[in-house]
Structure formats: C-alpha cells, structure tokens
Design a protein around this motif. Sequence first.
Motif, PDB file in Angstrom:
ATOM      1  N   ARG A 102      41.286  41.743  -3.674  1.00  0.00           N
ATOM      2  CA  ARG A 102      41.452  41.879  -2.218  1.00  0.00           C
ATOM      3  C   ARG A 102      42.167  43.168  -1.870  1.00  0.00           C
ATOM      4  O   ARG A 102      43.109  43.569  -2.546  1.00  0.00           O
ATOM      5  CB  ARG A 102      42.253  40.707  -1.660  1.00  0.00           C
ATOM      6  CG  ARG A 102      41.479  39.425  -1.609  1.00  0.00           C
ATOM      7  CD  ARG A 102      42.253  38.398  -0.772  1.00  0.00           C
ATOM      8  NE  ARG A 102      41.588  37.123  -0.798  1.00  0.00           N
ATOM      9  CZ  ARG A 102      40.692  36.737   0.110  1.00  0.00           C
ATOM     10  NH1 ARG A 102      40.381  37.519   1.110  1.00  0.00           N
ATOM     11  NH2 ARG A 102      40.120  35.559   0.012  1.00  0.00           N
ATOM     12  N   HIS A 121      37.184  42.070   0.350  1.00  0.00           N
ATOM     13  CA  HIS A 121      37.278  41.231  -0.847  1.00  0.00           C
ATOM     14  C   HIS A 121      36.075  41.548  -1.733  1.00  0.00           C
ATOM     15  O   HIS A 121      34.931  41.373  -1.309  1.00  0.00           O
ATOM     16  CB  HIS A 121      37.290  39.758  -0.442  1.00  0.00           C
ATOM     17  CG  HIS A 121      37.572  38.833  -1.575  1.00  0.00           C
ATOM     18  ND1 HIS A 121      37.477  37.472  -1.445  1.00  0.00           N
ATOM     19  CD2 HIS A 121      37.961  39.041  -2.850  1.00  0.00           C
ATOM     20  CE1 HIS A 121      37.782  36.889  -2.594  1.00  0.00           C
ATOM     21  NE2 HIS A 121      38.069  37.828  -3.463  1.00  0.00           N
ATOM     22  N   ARG A 150      34.392  40.220  -4.811  1.00  0.00           N
ATOM     23  CA  ARG A 150      34.418  38.995  -5.614  1.00  0.00           C
ATOM     24  C   ARG A 150      33.058  38.770  -6.256  1.00  0.00           C
ATOM     25  O   ARG A 150      32.045  39.275  -5.777  1.00  0.00           O
ATOM     26  CB  ARG A 150      34.800  37.809  -4.745  1.00  0.00           C
ATOM     27  CG  ARG A 150      33.831  37.547  -3.614  1.00  0.00           C
ATOM     28  CD  ARG A 150      34.218  36.298  -2.817  1.00  0.00           C
ATOM     29  NE  ARG A 150      33.411  36.122  -1.646  1.00  0.00           N
ATOM     30  CZ  ARG A 150      32.163  35.665  -1.623  1.00  0.00           C
ATOM     31  NH1 ARG A 150      31.562  35.351  -2.745  1.00  0.00           N
ATOM     32  NH2 ARG A 150      31.504  35.532  -0.486  1.00  0.00           N
ATOM     33  N   LEU A 182      29.330  42.153  -7.748  1.00  0.00           N
ATOM     34  CA  LEU A 182      30.410  41.781  -6.844  1.00  0.00           C
ATOM     35  C   LEU A 182      29.923  41.864  -5.402  1.00  0.00           C
ATOM     36  O   LEU A 182      29.225  42.808  -5.031  1.00  0.00           O
ATOM     37  CB  LEU A 182      31.600  42.731  -6.996  1.00  0.00           C
ATOM     38  CG  LEU A 182      32.300  42.776  -8.348  1.00  0.00           C
ATOM     39  CD1 LEU A 182      33.431  43.811  -8.315  1.00  0.00           C
ATOM     40  CD2 LEU A 182      32.846  41.412  -8.719  1.00  0.00           C
ATOM     41  N   ARG A 185      47.237  38.163  -6.192  1.00  0.00           N
ATOM     42  CA  ARG A 185      45.880  37.993  -6.717  1.00  0.00           C
ATOM     43  C   ARG A 185      45.826  36.795  -7.643  1.00  0.00           C
ATOM     44  O   ARG A 185      46.710  36.600  -8.465  1.00  0.00           O
ATOM     45  CB  ARG A 185      45.447  39.236  -7.484  1.00  0.00           C
ATOM     46  CG  ARG A 185      45.225  40.419  -6.562  1.00  0.00           C
ATOM     47  CD  ARG A 185      44.770  41.646  -7.288  1.00  0.00           C
ATOM     48  NE  ARG A 185      43.745  41.353  -8.259  1.00  0.00           N
ATOM     49  CZ  ARG A 185      43.500  42.119  -9.307  1.00  0.00           C
ATOM     50  NH1 ARG A 185      44.187  43.206  -9.522  1.00  0.00           N
ATOM     51  NH2 ARG A 185      42.550  41.818 -10.157  1.00  0.00           N
ATOM     52  N   ASP A 215      40.582  34.956 -10.129  1.00  0.00           N
ATOM     53  CA  ASP A 215      39.261  35.495  -9.775  1.00  0.00           C
ATOM     54  C   ASP A 215      39.368  36.774  -8.973  1.00  0.00           C
ATOM     55  O   ASP A 215      38.387  37.286  -8.455  1.00  0.00           O
ATOM     56  CB  ASP A 215      38.441  34.462  -9.002  1.00  0.00           C
ATOM     57  CG  ASP A 215      39.005  34.193  -7.616  1.00  0.00           C
ATOM     58  OD1 ASP A 215      40.152  34.605  -7.312  1.00  0.00           O
ATOM     59  OD2 ASP A 215      38.293  33.556  -6.818  1.00  0.00           O
ATOM     60  N   GLY A 225      41.038  36.965  -6.212  1.00  0.00           N
ATOM     61  CA  GLY A 225      41.349  36.584  -4.845  1.00  0.00           C
ATOM     62  C   GLY A 225      42.789  36.128  -4.715  1.00  0.00           C
ATOM     63  O   GLY A 225      43.576  36.227  -5.647  1.00  0.00           O
TER      64      GLY A 225
END
Length: 172
Positions: A27, A50, A52, A63, A162, A165, A167
């Motif tokens: 993030r 983000h 991810r 991602l 964080r 993952d 996040g």
Amino acid sequence: MPAEPDAATVPGDPYPVPDAAAYLAGRWTVDRTVLDVRTGTQGTYRGTAHFRPEGDGTAPGVLLHVEEGELTWNGTTAPATRTLRLCPRPDGTADVTFADGRPFHDLDLRTGHWTTRHPCAADLYDGEFTVVSPGEWHLRWQVGGPAKTQLLCSVYRKTSARGPDGGLPSSP
C-alpha cells in the motif's frame, strides 16, 4: 503555475530497483497535482494505491494496481478510482496494462528512473518514473492533444503498516 516541485524537493540520484513488482507490492499513499496548462486550472488527488496479487489466480505474479481517493477540481471534490495490472517479467521489468488487458506502457525501474510513452486516441502521454528511496517514488505524466494539455505530478509513499500479503494487517 505550482504543479512542479521546486529544486529543493527534487531528489538527487534515483534509487535502483531490481524487481519492479516486488518493490511496488503493498500500500502507498498518493498525492497528485493535476494542471490544465491551457487554462491554468489546478486540482489535487489524494488517496491510496494498493498493489496486490490479482484475485482469480489465472495470471500468477500479476499485481492489480488499485487507486482510490478524491479528486478536487474547480472547487468540487468527487471520488476517483482506477485499476491497472502490473505483469512482471523475469528480468525485473513489467508490462502495465489497463484493467481489461489493453496495453498501457512498459516499466523498468532497474536504474531507478524510467520514461515511457503511451498514445491514446489523439492524445500522447509521456511518463517519467523516478524512485527516490525504498519508500517513495514519483510519477510525472505530460499529456498533450488537440483538446488538452495537462501535467500530472504524483508522489507515492509506502505506508508503514503492511500485512503478509502487502496489505494492511488484519485486526487482532
């Protein structure tokens, strides 16, 4: 015309990044100025980005780059979002596509600095990426076309919290 940072805030040498996807995962906060060069009108975008893993698992290593925030323009503030896909290559570079898979641009942060170009209908987007540290990178898009001339300057800063993952960590 306040869109560009002054010399005191421009970093020295770029920070090399051997693997763009590994660096970007997680993030980030986003602070962006948007300048309409023709009218002098300036707006701001503040939000998060983000990076991810893509959820469906059909493209391992891909991602999703999801930005969510608010754009303030001409005294009006409204939600603004976008989603891109970052498709890593084995050499640490990546292809960036729109959410629907259409090509956007390539990305090579191995020297810490990258320029790219994207033709979009009658407009031309010239992008410049500069990594300034492990937790900050800058993106500048100069947009020109028959109906618009814009300058978008963004600063991305890694958030401190964080989870595994990339996040935010889950609540205890």
